[in-house]
Design a protein around this motif. Structure first.
Motif, PDB file in Angstrom:
ATOM      1  N   VAL A  45     -45.162  -8.501   5.371  1.00 16.52           N
ATOM      2  CA  VAL A  45     -44.434  -9.698   5.799  1.00 16.52           C
ATOM      3  C   VAL A  45     -43.027  -9.698   5.200  1.00 16.52           C
ATOM      4  CG1 VAL A  45     -44.421 -12.216   5.768  1.00 16.52           C
ATOM      5  CG2 VAL A  45     -46.578 -10.998   6.087  1.00 16.52           C
ATOM      6  N   ALA A  46     -42.961  -9.345   3.913  1.00 13.89           N
ATOM      7  CA  ALA A  46     -41.653  -9.266   3.253  1.00 13.89           C
ATOM      8  C   ALA A  46     -40.813  -8.157   3.887  1.00 13.89           C
ATOM      9  CB  ALA A  46     -41.833  -9.015   1.758  1.00 13.89           C
ATOM     10  N   TYR A  67     -39.432  -9.418   7.094  1.00 12.03           N
ATOM     11  CA  TYR A  67     -38.375 -10.414   6.826  1.00 12.03           C
ATOM     12  C   TYR A  67     -37.050  -9.699   6.520  1.00 12.03           C
ATOM     13  CZ  TYR A  67     -36.368 -14.731   4.842  1.00 12.03           C
ATOM     14  OH  TYR A  67     -35.600 -15.829   4.581  1.00 12.03           O
ATOM     15  N   LEU A  68     -37.097  -8.689   5.659  1.00 12.96           N
ATOM     16  CA  LEU A  68     -35.884  -7.934   5.316  1.00 12.96           C
ATOM     17  C   LEU A  68     -35.315  -7.222   6.541  1.00 12.96           C
ATOM     18  CD1 LEU A  68     -37.034  -6.439   1.891  1.00 12.96           C
ATOM     19  CD2 LEU A  68     -35.188  -8.071   2.225  1.00 12.96           C
ATOM     20  N   GLU A  88     -35.528  -0.066   7.510  1.00 13.93           N
ATOM     21  CA  GLU A  88     -36.864  -0.023   6.925  1.00 13.93           C
ATOM     22  C   GLU A  88     -36.911   0.678   5.567  1.00 13.93           C
ATOM     23  OE1 GLU A  88     -39.832   1.761   9.406  1.00 13.93           O
ATOM     24  OE2 GLU A  88     -41.467   0.890   8.231  1.00 13.93           O
ATOM     25  N   VAL A 124     -34.544   1.246   3.388  1.00 13.14           N
ATOM     26  CA  VAL A 124     -33.815   0.484   2.360  1.00 13.14           C
ATOM     27  C   VAL A 124     -34.654  -0.714   1.925  1.00 13.14           C
ATOM     28  CG1 VAL A 124     -31.705  -0.815   1.840  1.00 13.14           C
ATOM     29  CG2 VAL A 124     -31.593   1.215   3.315  1.00 13.14           C
ATOM     30  N   LEU A 175     -36.085  -1.567  -1.776  1.00 13.39           N
ATOM     31  CA  LEU A 175     -35.830  -2.861  -2.422  1.00 13.39           C
ATOM     32  C   LEU A 175     -37.127  -3.472  -2.928  1.00 13.39           C
ATOM     33  CD1 LEU A 175     -33.343  -4.958  -0.229  1.00 13.39           C
ATOM     34  CD2 LEU A 175     -33.076  -4.387  -2.636  1.00 13.39           C
ATOM     35  N   LEU A 176     -38.165  -3.388  -2.092  1.00 13.43           N
ATOM     36  CA  LEU A 176     -39.446  -3.981  -2.471  1.00 13.43           C
ATOM     37  C   LEU A 176     -40.117  -3.204  -3.592  1.00 13.43           C
ATOM     38  CD1 LEU A 176     -40.817  -5.009   1.048  1.00 13.43           C
ATOM     39  CD2 LEU A 176     -39.833  -6.489  -0.713  1.00 13.43           C
ATOM     40  N   ALA A 207     -38.343  -4.060  -6.714  1.00  6.96           N
ATOM     41  CA  ALA A 207     -38.724  -5.427  -7.085  1.00  6.96           C
ATOM     42  C   ALA A 207     -40.079  -5.417  -7.784  1.00  6.96           C
ATOM     43  CB  ALA A 207     -38.780  -6.306  -5.847  1.00  6.96           C
ATOM     44  N   ALA A 241     -39.614  -4.301 -11.285  1.00  9.41           N
ATOM     45  CA  ALA A 241     -38.616  -5.057 -12.061  1.00  9.41           C
ATOM     46  C   ALA A 241     -39.167  -5.654 -13.353  1.00  9.41           C
ATOM     47  CB  ALA A 241     -38.017  -6.159 -11.190  1.00  9.41           C
TER      48      ALA A 241
END
Lengths: 251, 428
Positions: B375-376, B379-380, B387, B389, B393-394, B397, B400
């Motif tokens: 889902v995230a 959204y991105l 896709e 990138v 990012l996820l 994250a 992190a």
């Protein structure tokens, strides 16, 4: 701007038909609203246009300025100028709101062969637009939508829209979960973006939102089809009498 | 109880080729370590503590061959950080590549030269924390290291060190088998950052013993080398005095086998220990974090944050324990181990444990294993983020929370860049 022809869609997993031949044409500069009872297929239409997985298009087409959307990846549709303001904006822990916005803006620019926005320029623009939506510096720094209230999430959607400057904006129940003041703020944000080169499709249950964002055309959707189209007075009729009369009349 | 003959034979074969330096106080400490090792024997797959990680590559007589990896496509790790460099090539000290070992507020001595000298503080540390860490769980490979380490550094910190001490482990020989042992004593109120990076050898055994005295601060950040075929077993043994701070972060990208053990004792009131790791593996990758935190004093805080990203059959293991001793009231213990499985072939095995003998404590632990949030991701992508990138990012994250355990922002940024590079190279 947006031309949807005989669009039929079913859920991939359940083999359940949701849209049964939707026809809709929205010209540049126009604001259209879609109203309809629960389960009529309004949100499905918005997701299918944005490219969410899990749906199978069985018939029809949807073009944005002549380009077939349904064959594009979601990111290509965005770069082509389509924007969906989500009914339930997604929380993304660990990704800063600012990083997200800048990545999105520059990815779209890159995809269109435009120059990327510098960090300084981006900061300046985002602060200015955020201020109008009463989004403070803290909300920009926090992870995307994490810990945001319902109203903050919707304002954040409008901020993204303002930054990305799409041609075709779809607002999926942007009024849900908003109090009167928040609805005013969000509507002002949308109205500020109204432009003759930009079109809007506003999906809503309630006429209330349409007091603020005044539509040119109102459609009633039921059982996967657009069953009636009229002017703003159609929304008032729904507000007073519900859908029953209209549906009975159509059938 | 006498060790079974087969275990005795395996141990004899393993240590036959190793040199035992018997001189001075160090020789005595090595002798005690050898006695400990002889009583335990080498670990075997059926041992409870090695249930998820096959130790055979670590206990074999010869180091399994490991191709040398060319990592020149990236800038050297910690390149932009002002630091005192100490370089070991295949476990051998490289004076030419190392900086002068003088640093204000810090005494640095090589282990290879320490046997004859009377370094009283090191006498009280070398093999001592390792021996304490053998109870209640045996760690024979750490005892082997104490007995046979060929070199290492002894670091005593008496003030706030002007810059980090950076241990750089270069791997040049396909068959090297390196054993290094470091001791760090951070005296009361002093502070130091120790950096470690590099694969070190085809097979690398390393022990780091750290005593953090009252009110002292110890930071440790390491990036284990990108060599795909290397094997490593490492142990950190730490003991913290009152109000002391210990923070350790490890980045592991690649490596056919890595076992990182951390054994931490909070011995003084209000001590704080954070141990974290980010591991990313693609294919033939087995990574094991084994952590044992003992709360032996009041009002101490411990955090374990371990994150793994696995694909193409990579395996991640986490064995983490918090032991709260009687009287260790007001303990605040936290443990999280999570894996992000980028496909269905990868595997994460977790054994989180809590053992609590005090009644006024706050301890939480969690372990999860999951895929990328679709889902995230949508959204991105719906905002125009491609896709790959969006996926990077996820993943970043997800990692992190572990990277957040690095206090120095420049070092954290270096680590983040390594991870971004790895993700970029392993997109497919």
């Amino acid at each position: 701007m947006l031309r949807i022809k005989n669009l039929a869609v079913k859920l991939e997993e359940e083999d359940k038909q949701i849209l049964r031949g939707v026809d809709l044409t929205i010209g540049a500069g126009e604001v259209h609203a879609i109203m309809g009872p629960n389960g009529s297929g309004k949100s499905t239409l918005s997701y299918v246009l944005a490219g969410r997985e899990g749906y199978e298009v069985t018939e029809g087409s949807a073009t944005l300025e002549g380009e077939e959307l349904l064959e594009m990846e979601p990111e290509e549709r965005a770069a082509a100028g389509l924007f969906l303001a989500f009914q339930y904006p997604v929380e993304i822990p660990g990704v800063g709101n600012m990083t997200f916005l800048r990545t999105a803006v520059n990815a779209q620019r890159k995809a269109r062969g435009e120059e990327e926005m510098s960090a300084g320029e981006f900061l300046k623009v985002v602060r200015e637009k955020a201020k109008k939506l009463k989004i403070d510096a803290d909300m920009l720094k926090r992870p995307v939508n994490v810990g945001f209230s319902g109203g903050e999430k919707k304002r954040n959607e409008i901020l993204q829209m303002a930054m990305l400057e799409p041609k075709m904006c779809i607002l999926d129940e942007t009024d849900s979960g908003l109090d009167v003041d928040a609805m005013k703020l969000v509507s002002d944000g949308v109205n500020a973006l109204r432009d003759e080169g930009r079109a809007f499709l506003v999906i809503t249950h309630y006429q209330r939102l349409l007091d603020h964002i005044k539509p040119d055309v109102v459609h009633i959707m039921a059982a996967g089809r657009i069953v009636k189209t009229g002017g703003p007075e159609l929304a008032l009729e729904v507000e007073h009498n519900g859908y029953a009369d209209i549906l009975a009349e159509v059938q | 109880m006498a060790l079974p003959q087969a275990k005795q034979d395996a141990l004899a074969a393993r240590i036959a080729g190793l040199s035992f330096a018997s001189e001075g106080w160090l020789g005595a400490a090595r002798g005690e370590a050898l006695a400990r090792l002889s009583a335990m024997g080498l670990p075997a797959k059926r041992d409870e503590y090695w249930r998820y990680t096959d130790p055979s590559g670590l206990v074999a007589v010869d180091a399994p061959r490991a191709a040398v990896f060319d990592d020149s496509d990236e800038s050297p790790v910690f390149d932009g950080i002002d630091r005192l460099k100490i370089v070991f090539v295949d476990g051998v000290f490289d004076a030419g590549a190392s900086d002068d070992l003088r640093l204000a507020g810090v005494e640095i001595e090589r282990l290879a030269k320490a046997g004859g000298a009377d370094i009283h503080w090191a006498r009280d540390l070398y093999g001592v924390l390792e021996a304490r860490g053998q109870v209640p769980v045996q760690r024979p490979l750490a005892a082997l290291n104490s007995a046979f380490a060929t070199d290492g550094v002894l670091i005593r910190v008496t003030a706030k060190a002007a810059k980090p001490v950076s241990l750089i482990y270069v791997h040049k020989s396909e068959t090297s088998d390196a054993i290094l042992h470091h001791c760090v004593k951070v005296e009361s109120g002093a502070e130091i950052t120790i950096l470690e990076n590099g694969p070190a050898a085809a097979r690398f055994s390393k022990v780091l013993e750290v005593e953090v005295a009252e009110g002292a601060r110890f930071h440790h950040i390491r990036a284990q080398g990108r060599d795909h075929e290397r094997r490593a077993v490492t142990h950190v043994f730490a003991r913290l005095g009152a109000g002391a701070l210990f923070k350790s972060f490890t980045l592991t990208a690649n490596g056919v086998l890595t076992r990182n053990e951390a054994v931490i004792e909070l011995a003084g009131d209000e001590a704080v220990a954070h141990v974290a790791g980010a591991a990313v593996g693609d294919g033939n990758f087995h990574h094991d974090d084994t952590v044992f935190v003992t709360h032996a004093a009041e009002r101490c805080e411990s955090r374990q944050v371990f994150k793994k990203v696995l694909k193409n059959g990579a395996v991640g293991v986490f064995q983490g324990k918090i032991l709260v001793k009687p009287g260790a009231q007001k303990t605040d213990g936290y443990q999280i181990s999570q894996s992000l499985l980028l496909d269905e072939d990868s595997q994460f095995l977790a054994k989180p444990e809590l053992e609590i003998y005090a009644d006024d404590v706050k301890c939480s632990h969690g372990s999860t294993s999951g895929a990328i949030d679709e889902v995230a991701l949508f959204y991105l992508r719906s905002r125009g983020v491609p896709e790959r990138v969006a996926q990077s990012l996820l993943v970043l994250a997800f990692l992190a929370e572990a990277i957040a355990e690095i206090e120095d922002e420049a070092i954290a940024e270096d680590i983040r860049a390594r991870l971004e590079g790895w993700l970029h190279r392993h997109e497919h």
